[in-house]
Design a protein around this motif. Structure first.
Motif: not given
Length: 769
Positions: A160-170, A189-194, A140-150
């Motif tokens: 990117v959030t998953g089916p269990k990710t808490d919307a409030a946390v995201a 979405k949770d797809s390859p390479g976003f 519920q507390d987990f998500l992906i935050t993909h930054f770009f360099n730099p």
């Protein structure tokens, strides 16, 4: 949901992790940076400490000011992991290995506080794999935050959030990333390479293959696939050099391992012996010995390009971008047209097929490519230029599959303006409003529904609501000229009688590059000295009219604010600057001195700041040091240190929020507003001028100043010290303006100044004469 994010932990002090930590510190938020314990040496925190030390020396700088580095607490995973309990957001940026990440999450689950967000900066591993074996509470507390360099400079953040990710946390993390870190959050979405890397890697691979197949030079490919398509001036091969040629095989491998077998990406991956050899020999791009382009220092810094057929370097030959619009460009029956269609005819359908798979809508895909790869137009904006029906017909005629979204569009465009609002076509076949995040105010939206209150060829004034007007520069590079100055006078009159406050702002790449030097040199060439004098006097009059107007003026710079662009800031009641504002009085670099009141305003700021010893000399010396060296701040935070911004001036991290913040600041100043009292200066006179001259001559002896630099710095010193004034004399603001005007006009008549101006216009670089 837990409270706001007041402390962050970043685990992994590599380039990305350290950069993320630096950006958190730039936002004024404490951050804990952890890495493994090194195998050698007694310092267990050496890796994290070394990352911070390296960033303090890196250019471009990850830190916006040296002081930000003090907010980074360093440690190691073995000794300090328990400290994550103090943090509201934990960012994992370790090596791209699933087993290592999952082992770390198992530890974090027992240590972190409830509701604290955990995110991965991964760009290759699906979220569902990352949380395997973890509890529902952790998921519920987990998500992906993909930054770009730099991380400091790239605006895109794919969330990117998953089916269990808490919307409030995201939502809490997304809001912090938006407002505090200044990123534009695109939901993927949770797809390859976003989104961005999925399309971007495909685009680069298609381009390289097509250029080689058609026998084009790298310059020709970059000319065709660059400006006509809204791609940055690096083009394709220049961009690969920038990101690193050795990164291409890694991206191909990671995407190839996770994409479905029928994905068109697989067909683009093929052996390229030239690239393999370049990587093996250390020609990995700008970070290596060179790449598809290189600077040959042994040949007098000659720019060279690689021959794609032979692998040998040769002098680079510039290629002119074709001027055809996209429909005509892809219809050409030559190699130019073949390459353009080979590129767009593959990449645009590829992007179109990702609606629903990589993102919910076309807006997310377009934003990701514009922000992540600096495209001027997103894929669907490019399709609109060609026509969705035209693209679909050509694909069908060639026996290629037509993406469903193109069929849905039919003869319609993907974007339209309806009732003054920008709308996009959804997969459902209906149009929907493009919705801005709460608190975002953009001039481009205001322009769709209104007409300017005032306008000429160089500037415009808009009503942005609540009695606030916005003064916008509209000339090339937002350079300032007589027309700009005239409209300032009219704007002062308008706001004085009908409105409450004025914001100076625009949405160009740069706030203003300063006075229009091209017009100035034209006037010099025809000896129109009276016109130049009129321009200097007009600028002084207009800026003082702003300063002493009976309403508050707030300037909101972003990007470059140089010379006259800086001086308009100095005459404002307050500044609300974008964090990436590069501000400076750079006139000495082209052989001039500030002529629109900048000298007096800077002395006044330093005098009143209360940070220098008392007396007439310290403030003057500070201004002389900054202006004579044409110093430009490398951030808004540094601009505060240089006194271009005052202590109470604001800094906005997110560019899209700048106008709203500036408007709010202007309205906060309305009640009880009174124009400032003109300053009177106690200046050091002839003795102070001599001291400044001695300092300049010291630099000259060290080879740090040229002969003409001394002449220019002496002219500046005469202004700053009050001319012939004695130490006991009081110099008025008007007298200081007259000294500025006199010095400016004397320097502009000098052929050495004229040579500097012409060189700057031709090359964009200063002449050291």
């Amino acid at each position: 949901m837990a409270g706001p994010i007041s402390k962050v932990c970043v685990i992994g002090a590599g380039t990305m992790g350290a950069g993320i930590a630096a950006q958190v510190a730039n936002a004024g938020v404490p951050v804990l940076l952890l890495d493994i314990v090194p195998k050698e040496g007694s310092n267990r925190n050496a890796i994290a400490e070394g990352a911070v030390a390296k960033m303090l020396k890196t250019d471009p700088a990850p830190f916006m000011s040296k002081g930000a580095a003090k907010l980074v607490e360093t440690g190691n995973i073995d000794d300090d992991l328990a400290k994550v309990a103090e943090c509201d957001w934990i960012v994992e940026a370790v090596i791209e290995r699933l087993d290592i990440k999952q082992a770390l999450y198992a530890k974090l689950e027992t240590l972190k506080k409830p509701g604290a967000a955990v995110s991965s900066n991964t760009s290759t591993i699906p979220l569902e794999k990352l949380v395997e074996g973890r509890s529902d509470a952790f998921a519920q507390d987990f998500l992906i935050t993909h930054f770009f360099n730099p991380p400091r400079y790239m605006r895109l953040l794919e969330l990117v959030t998953g089916p269990k990710t808490d919307a409030a946390v995201a939502g809490k993390v997304a809001d912090f990333i938006d407002r505090s870190l200044g990123k534009s959050v695109v939901r993927a979405k949770d797809s390859p390479g976003f989104i961005a890397n999925r399309i971007g890697t495909y685009w680069l691979q298609v381009a390289v293959n097509a250029a080689m197949d058609l026998g084009l030079t790298v310059e020709q490919a970059d000319a065709i696939g660059g400006k006509p398509m809204g791609v940055p001036k690096t083009g394709v091969f220049g961009l690969i050099d920038l990101v690193g040629i050795d990164l291409m095989p890694l991206l191909q491998k990671s995407l190839g391992a996770t994409l479905k077998p029928d994905d068109p990406f697989h067909a683009t991956v093929r052996p390229i012996p030239l690239v393999d050899k370049m990587i093996a020999d250390g020609f990995t791009g700008r970070k290596g010995k060179g790449g598809f382009y290189r600077i040959n220092r042994e040949a007098g810094k000659r720019k060279e390009a690689i021959d794609l057929a032979t692998g040998d370097y040769r002098p680079s030959v510039s290629a002119q971008p074709p001027r055809d619009k996209l429909p005509a460009l892809i219809a050409r029956k030559d190699k130019t047209g073949e390459f353009a269609w080979g590129l767009l005819g593959a990449v645009l359908p590829y992007a179109a097929n990702l609606v629903g798979e990589a993102a919910d809508d076309i807006v997310a895909i377009d934003e990701a490519m514009k922000l992540g790869y600096n495209w001027k137009f997103g894929p669907f904006e490019l399709i609109d230029q060609i026509g969705a029906a035209n693209l679909a017909k050509r694909l069908a005629d060639e026996g290629k599959p037509v993406p469903a979204i193109l069929t849905t569009a039919g003869e319609r465009s993907f974007y339209r303006i309806e009732g003054g609002k920008r709308q996009f076509l959804g997969s459902d076949g209906d149009y929907h409003d493009v919705v801005r995040p709460e608190g975002v105010l953009l001039l481009e939206d205001i322009k769709r529904t209104s007409k300017p209150l005032l306008k000429n060829g160089s500037a415009a004034v808009w009503d942005i609501g609540d009695g606030v007007a916005c003064f916008e520069f509209t000339s090339k590079m937002n350079a300032l000229d007589g027309e700009t100055l005239k409209l300032i006078g009219k704007a002062v009159e308008l706001v004085s009688t009908k409105m409450k406050a004025l914001v100076v702002y625009n949405e160009g790449g740069n706030f203003s590059a300063g006075a229009n030097l091209g017009l100035a040199i034209f006037a010099v060439n025809i000896a129109a000295w009276g016109e130049i004098e009129k321009l200097v006097a007009g600028g002084q009059f207009a800026y003082k009219a702003l300063k002493y107007a009976p309403f508050p003026v707030v300037s909101a710079p972003a990007g470059l604010a140089l010379g006259g662009g800086c001086e308009i800031l100095l005459h404002s009641d307050a500044i609300q600057a974008h964090a990436e504002s590069y501000i400076g009085l750079v006139e000495c670099g082209v052989g001039l001195v500030p002529g629109w009141g900048g000298c007096g305003e800077m002395i006044d700021r330093w005098t009143k700041a209360g940070v220098l010893p008392k007396g007439p000399m310290p403030a003057v010396a500070k201004v002389f040091e900054t202006v004579s060296t044409a110093t430009v701040s490398k951030s808004a935070a540094e601009a505060k240190e240089l006194m271009f911004l005052r202590k109470g001036d604001g800094i906005t991290m997110n560019r899209d929020r700048l106008l709203a913040d500036a408007k709010a600041k202007a309205l906060s100043l309305v009640d009880g507003y009174a124009a400032p009292t003109p300053p009177e200066f106690k200046l050091p006179g002839v003795g102070g001028r001599t001291a400044l001259s001695l300092a300049a001559h010291g630099f000259h002896k060290q080879g740090l100043a040229t002969d003409y630099d001394l002449v220019v710095s002496d002219a500046l010193a005469e202004v700053l010290t009050g001319g012939d004034a004695d130490l006991v004399d009081v110099v008025s603001e008007q007298q200081l303006l007259e000294l500025e005007r006199k010095a400016f006009l004397a320097r502009v008549r000098d052929p050495r100044t004229q040579a500097r101006v012409e060189t700057m216009l031709e090359t964009g670089k200063p002449l050291r004469n």
